[in-house]
Design an enzyme around this catalytic site. Structure first.
Site, PDB file in Angstrom:
ATOM      1  N   ARG A 209     -40.571 -27.428  -0.523  1.00  0.00           N
ATOM      2  CA  ARG A 209     -41.147 -27.767  -1.832  1.00  0.00           C
ATOM      3  C   ARG A 209     -42.473 -28.507  -1.646  1.00  0.00           C
ATOM      4  O   ARG A 209     -43.457 -28.247  -2.341  1.00  0.00           O
ATOM      5  CB  ARG A 209     -40.159 -28.628  -2.642  1.00  0.00           C
ATOM      6  CG  ARG A 209     -39.021 -27.832  -3.256  1.00  0.00           C
ATOM      7  CD  ARG A 209     -38.200 -28.680  -4.218  1.00  0.00           C
ATOM      8  NE  ARG A 209     -37.414 -29.700  -3.537  1.00  0.00           N
ATOM      9  CZ  ARG A 209     -36.140 -29.563  -3.181  1.00  0.00           C
ATOM     10  NH1 ARG A 209     -35.500 -28.433  -3.431  1.00  0.00           N
ATOM     11  NH2 ARG A 209     -35.496 -30.530  -2.574  1.00  0.00           N
ATOM     12  N   PHE A 225     -35.885 -17.897  -9.294  1.00  0.00           N
ATOM     13  CA  PHE A 225     -34.644 -18.630  -8.998  1.00  0.00           C
ATOM     14  C   PHE A 225     -34.982 -20.130  -8.928  1.00  0.00           C
ATOM     15  O   PHE A 225     -34.744 -20.801  -7.928  1.00  0.00           O
ATOM     16  CB  PHE A 225     -34.005 -18.168  -7.683  1.00  0.00           C
ATOM     17  CG  PHE A 225     -33.829 -16.672  -7.564  1.00  0.00           C
ATOM     18  CD1 PHE A 225     -32.736 -16.043  -8.128  1.00  0.00           C
ATOM     19  CD2 PHE A 225     -34.776 -15.892  -6.910  1.00  0.00           C
ATOM     20  CE1 PHE A 225     -32.567 -14.656  -8.024  1.00  0.00           C
ATOM     21  CE2 PHE A 225     -34.625 -14.516  -6.805  1.00  0.00           C
ATOM     22  CZ  PHE A 225     -33.519 -13.893  -7.357  1.00  0.00           C
ATOM     23  N   ASP A 247     -35.029 -18.527 -14.163  1.00  0.00           N
ATOM     24  CA  ASP A 247     -33.668 -18.771 -13.685  1.00  0.00           C
ATOM     25  C   ASP A 247     -32.701 -18.249 -14.740  1.00  0.00           C
ATOM     26  O   ASP A 247     -33.014 -18.207 -15.923  1.00  0.00           O
ATOM     27  CB  ASP A 247     -33.413 -20.258 -13.428  1.00  0.00           C
ATOM     28  CG  ASP A 247     -32.252 -20.491 -12.468  1.00  0.00           C
ATOM     29  OD1 ASP A 247     -32.504 -20.714 -11.265  1.00  0.00           O
ATOM     30  OD2 ASP A 247     -31.088 -20.415 -12.915  1.00  0.00           O
ATOM     31  N   SER A 248     -31.518 -17.852 -14.279  1.00  0.00           N
ATOM     32  CA  SER A 248     -30.519 -17.333 -15.222  1.00  0.00           C
ATOM     33  C   SER A 248     -29.739 -18.465 -15.883  1.00  0.00           C
ATOM     34  O   SER A 248     -29.021 -18.229 -16.849  1.00  0.00           O
ATOM     35  CB  SER A 248     -29.555 -16.390 -14.499  1.00  0.00           C
ATOM     36  OG  SER A 248     -29.002 -17.050 -13.382  1.00  0.00           O
ATOM     37  N   ASP A 297     -36.425 -17.800  -4.038  1.00  0.00           N
ATOM     38  CA  ASP A 297     -35.388 -18.620  -3.389  1.00  0.00           C
ATOM     39  C   ASP A 297     -34.025 -18.299  -4.010  1.00  0.00           C
ATOM     40  O   ASP A 297     -33.443 -19.121  -4.717  1.00  0.00           O
ATOM     41  CB  ASP A 297     -35.722 -20.112  -3.549  1.00  0.00           C
ATOM     42  CG  ASP A 297     -34.752 -21.008  -2.790  1.00  0.00           C
ATOM     43  OD1 ASP A 297     -34.098 -20.513  -1.856  1.00  0.00           O
ATOM     44  OD2 ASP A 297     -34.644 -22.204  -3.139  1.00  0.00           O
ATOM     45  N   CYS A 337     -30.682 -17.604   2.142  1.00  0.00           N
ATOM     46  CA  CYS A 337     -29.729 -18.617   2.622  1.00  0.00           C
ATOM     47  C   CYS A 337     -28.385 -17.963   2.917  1.00  0.00           C
ATOM     48  O   CYS A 337     -27.356 -18.631   2.967  1.00  0.00           O
ATOM     49  CB  CYS A 337     -29.592 -19.762   1.620  1.00  0.00           C
ATOM     50  SG  CYS A 337     -29.026 -19.252  -0.001  1.00  0.00           S
TER      51      CYS A 337
END
Ligand code: SAH
Length: 393
Positions: A209, A225, A247-248, A297, A337
């Site tokens: 970040r 995301f 984002d959801s 991400d 990830c």
């Protein structure tokens, strides 16, 4: 002491000090060990190999505590915790944050135990039967070693199912708040300890970040995301011209909007989109919208090896679309990830995406989890977070 004896030849991974024993490696079990109890691990000839926590319902049937013939008790756990927490003391100032992972499970010799520190509040996550068995002792020891009083428990993660453990969340010691504000590189973030992802914040992405903040000046940024806007807030602080976050989760975005205000950022510079990244990227492509810096991400597409094929398609798709949305000279910062996708496979997928998007790109930096998320050399699974910074010509 109950014991498990391995099939002939199945001691090999243990001789490399890999800390997991799969059910198929076990020849027989003696002494009727209880859930999470410590067992001796013996090779087929009866030689001592290790002491492990027994997990009768999990495919990972035992996890090694120690390679020595020593007692696994409160003193043992104190030594392990002390080593983990003291190591963080050395790296905490450069972290430039008041939040830090203090215990990173297998990689700190404490399988199944996660402890994150948010200033004065500790958040503990217990993933396996061995850590569950010692839970109260571990909580007491952690308070003793940190000289803190409050622990919130967030043992409500999916993977506990695999160990046949029930989800549990709530105050565990003292009187922890359910929400707090953390500081990271001079920026502030609201953290919802009770309901947020992981233990509330993605501490593993702290350094990345910060990097985005350094790369964002004068750029139009797309953060896919976004969760609660971690990368977005850093980008605006770094001088981005505009930042679009997708984002959801409406709840995550709501915190994102609050985080922007908390840092005194102009509301107009941020655009927050509640939606599916796979769809929104296509909408941008069709409307010919473009960006100078894109961050991808996503959540784990492949937690284990079995989902690798589907995950590969997912990564390929979003990376291809992102390459298409980048202006010449633009930068893509892309992560995986997924435990099931290793660094070399991930790089191949991103290379394939650039090829299909018909762009030439180069890797200018490789990224990973911060230093408070160490990777034990005998536990390559610990290197779960892989990131590439790619520049498009
Ligand atoms: N970069 C963030 C962490 C991202 S976690 C940080 O530094 O804090 C992954 C996020 O993806 C979660 O917030 C989750 O809500 C979101 N998500 C999962 N699937 C999604 C999808 N298909 N489209 C949009 N967002 C999604």
């Amino acid at each position: 002491m109950p014991s498990i004896t391995l099939h002939l030849g199945r001691e090999k991974s243990l001789l490399r000090r890999h800390p997991w024993i799969f059910s198929g490696a076990i020849g027989h079990v003696e002494g009727n060990p209880g859930i999470g109890e410590t067992v001796d691990v013996l090779d087929a000839k009866g030689n001592f190999l290790a002491k492990a926590a027994y997990s009768p319902r999990s495919n990972i049937r035992a996890r090694i505590w120690t390679w020595l013939d020593e007692d696994v008790d409160a003193d043992f756990l104190r030594r392990r915790l002390d080593s983990a927490i003291n190591h963080r003391d050395g790296i905490t100032p450069p972290l430039r944050s008041d939040a830090c992972r203090l215990v990173h499970a297998e990689s700190d010799g404490l399988p199944g135990l996660i402890v994150d520190r948010y200033d004065d509040v500790l958040v503990m996550q217990i993933l396996t039967t061995g850590a569950e068995y010692w839970k109260e002792t571990l909580a007491d020891l952690i308070l003793e070693l940190t000289e803190l009083t409050d622990i919130y428990e967030r043992s409500d993660v999916e993977v506990r199912h695999l160990e046949a453990l029930e989800p549990r969340a709530g105050a565990m010691r003292g009187n922890p708040p359910s929400k707090l504000v953390l500081q990271e590189y001079g920026l502030k973030f609201n953290v919802d300890i009770a309901h947020g992802h992981k233990t509330g914040f993605y501490l593993d992405q702290r350094e990345s970040r910060h990097l985005v903040g350094q790369l964002a000046a004068e750029r139009d940024v797309l953060n896919c995301f976004s969760y609660t806007g971690g990368f977005s807030i850093h980008a605006v602080a770094g001088g981005a011209r505009s930042v679009t976050s997708i984002d959801s989760s409406g709840d995550a975005l709501k915190l994102g909007v609050e985080n922007a205000a908390l840092n005194g950022q102009q509301a107009e510079i941020h655009e927050w989109i509640e939606g599916d990244v796979f769809k929104e990227l296509r909408t941008f492509r069709d409307s010919r919208r473009d960006f100078d810096l894109i961050i991808l991400d996503p959540p784990k597409f492949a937690p284990t090896i079995s989902q690798v094929k589907k995950a590969t398609r997912g990564y390929k798709d979003i990376n291809l679309l992102a390459f298409k949305l980048l202006r010449p000279g633009g930068i893509l910062i892309t992560f995986s990830c997924s435990g099931g996708v290793d660094a070399s496979l991930f790089q191949k997928i991103v290379a394939g995406a650039a090829l299909d998007a018909n762009v030439d790109a180069q890797i200018i930096q490789k990224l990973g989890q911060g230093a408070d998320h160490p990777i034990a050399l005998n536990f390559p699974e610990g290197a779960y977070l892989k990131g590439l910074v790619c520049r498009v010509f």
